[in-house]
Design an enzyme around this catalytic site. Structure first.
Site, PDB file in Angstrom:
ATOM      1  N   HIS A  28      28.645  31.264  42.056  1.00 28.44           N
ATOM      2  CA  HIS A  28      28.346  31.640  40.677  1.00 28.44           C
ATOM      3  C   HIS A  28      27.232  32.671  40.729  1.00 28.44           C
ATOM      4  CE1 HIS A  28      27.240  31.563  36.481  1.00 28.44           C
ATOM      5  NE2 HIS A  28      25.991  31.579  36.926  1.00 28.44           N
ATOM      6  N   ARG A  74      33.878  36.876  47.651  1.00 31.72           N
ATOM      7  CA  ARG A  74      35.030  36.048  47.269  1.00 31.72           C
ATOM      8  C   ARG A  74      36.300  36.472  48.012  1.00 31.72           C
ATOM      9  NH1 ARG A  74      33.548  35.745  40.800  1.00 31.72           N
ATOM     10  NH2 ARG A  74      32.399  33.773  40.873  1.00 31.72           N
TER      11      ARG A  74
HETATM   12  P1  ADP Z   1      32.799  34.430  37.037  1.00 30.79           P
HETATM   13  O1  ADP Z   1      32.343  33.219  37.835  1.00 30.79           O
HETATM   14  O2  ADP Z   1      33.483  35.431  37.920  1.00 30.79           O
HETATM   15  O3  ADP Z   1      31.701  35.027  36.194  1.00 30.79           O
HETATM   16  P2  ADP Z   1      33.998  33.233  34.624  1.00 30.79           P
HETATM   17  O4  ADP Z   1      32.654  33.185  33.978  1.00 30.79           O
HETATM   18  O5  ADP Z   1      35.127  33.868  33.856  1.00 30.79           O
HETATM   19  O6  ADP Z   1      33.959  33.939  36.053  1.00 30.79           O
HETATM   20  O7  ADP Z   1      34.474  31.757  34.960  1.00 30.79           O
HETATM   21  C1  ADP Z   1      33.562  30.803  35.505  1.00 30.79           C
HETATM   22  C2  ADP Z   1      34.262  30.044  36.609  1.00 30.79           C
HETATM   23  O8  ADP Z   1      35.375  29.334  36.052  1.00 30.79           O
HETATM   24  C3  ADP Z   1      34.885  30.900  37.700  1.00 30.79           C
HETATM   25  O9  ADP Z   1      33.954  31.312  38.680  1.00 30.79           O
HETATM   26  C4  ADP Z   1      35.953  29.976  38.254  1.00 30.79           C
HETATM   27  O10 ADP Z   1      35.415  29.040  39.179  1.00 30.79           O
HETATM   28  C5  ADP Z   1      36.415  29.226  37.004  1.00 30.79           C
HETATM   29  N1  ADP Z   1      37.625  29.842  36.392  1.00 30.79           N
HETATM   30  C6  ADP Z   1      37.703  30.994  35.726  1.00 30.79           C
HETATM   31  N2  ADP Z   1      38.964  31.225  35.291  1.00 30.79           N
HETATM   32  C7  ADP Z   1      39.691  30.167  35.701  1.00 30.79           C
HETATM   33  C8  ADP Z   1      41.071  29.805  35.590  1.00 30.79           C
HETATM   34  N3  ADP Z   1      41.964  30.571  35.010  1.00 30.79           N
HETATM   35  N4  ADP Z   1      41.464  28.642  36.125  1.00 30.79           N
HETATM   36  C9  ADP Z   1      40.584  27.829  36.744  1.00 30.79           C
HETATM   37  N5  ADP Z   1      39.286  28.125  36.911  1.00 30.79           N
HETATM   38  C10 ADP Z   1      38.833  29.274  36.400  1.00 30.79           C
END
Ligand code: ADP
Length: 189
Positions: free
Chosen positions: A155, A131
């Protein structure tokens, strides 16, 4: 031995970094045991990104903490309202164009892949992670000010239970393969 699900999101295809991303996982020794290109519809998108209370709270917490640390605006007060905003953004985002779904296998695969992917917000991801290296200019404020999901390329499953569930969402039995590469036995026995 673990299996984990990776999705190369629509921005990965748009930025033409699919090969580079898969190459990093191969270089690390992970085995590709499932791989396909899929154009998700809304049903599939919502199946993959359900509005889960625990997830909404964690995402709300991470984003709020980052806004406070950087003195940035964060208008959401309620974690479920915020979760719904992010989920709707993700559902639109993941339908932009076809994505690449992978099942990667290896000992500690879930932990290793999460480490290689880096933290959710590319701006604050550690250099060397996917990333950071391919999407550093993307941030929570960029996404939130435009009312969209964070475009962070990948993801990756975050637990053994989620990996099992997510592999089932994207792959039928028979689409995940069992094979040996030369040298596997030296590492895996
Ligand atoms: P990860 O993908 O790192 O496991 P999360 O499960 O917290 O993260 O969130 C899923 C996805 O949601 C993230 O990969 C991102 O694309 C989106 N996301 C997370 N937080 C935000 C935010 N504050 N604003 C917009 N999109 C977000």
């Amino acid at each position: 031995m673990e299996q984990t699900l990776v999705l190369i999101k629509p921005d990965g295809i748009q930025q033409k970094v699919v090969g580079k991303i898969i190459g990093r996982f191969e270089d690390a020794g992970l085995k590709v045991v499932g791989m396909k290109m899929v154009w998700p519809d809304e049903g599939k998108a919502r199946e993959h990104y359900p509005l889960d209370e625990e997830w909404a709270e964690a995402a709300f917490g991470k984003t709020k903490e980052s806004a406070e640390k950087n003195n940035e605006k964060f208008d959401f007060k309620d974690s479920m309202e915020f979760g719904k905003f992010v989920q709707d953004g993700l559902v639109d985002f993941i339908q932009e164009n076809p994505i690449v779904a992978l099942v990667l296998e290896g000992t500690h695969a879930i932990e290793i892949v999460r480490k290689m992917v880096g933290s959710t917000e590319p701006r604050s991801a550690t250099p060397g992670t996917i990333r950071a290296d391919f999407a550093s200019v993307e941030s929570y404020p960029n996404a939130n000010n435009q009312g969209r999901a964070v475009r962070n390329l990948i993801h990756a499953s975050d637990s053994a239970d989620n990996a099992k569930k997510e592999i089932k969402t994207w792959f039928d039995e028979g689409e995940v393969h069992d094979y040996k590469r030369p040298g596997d036995e030296k590492i895996f026995g």
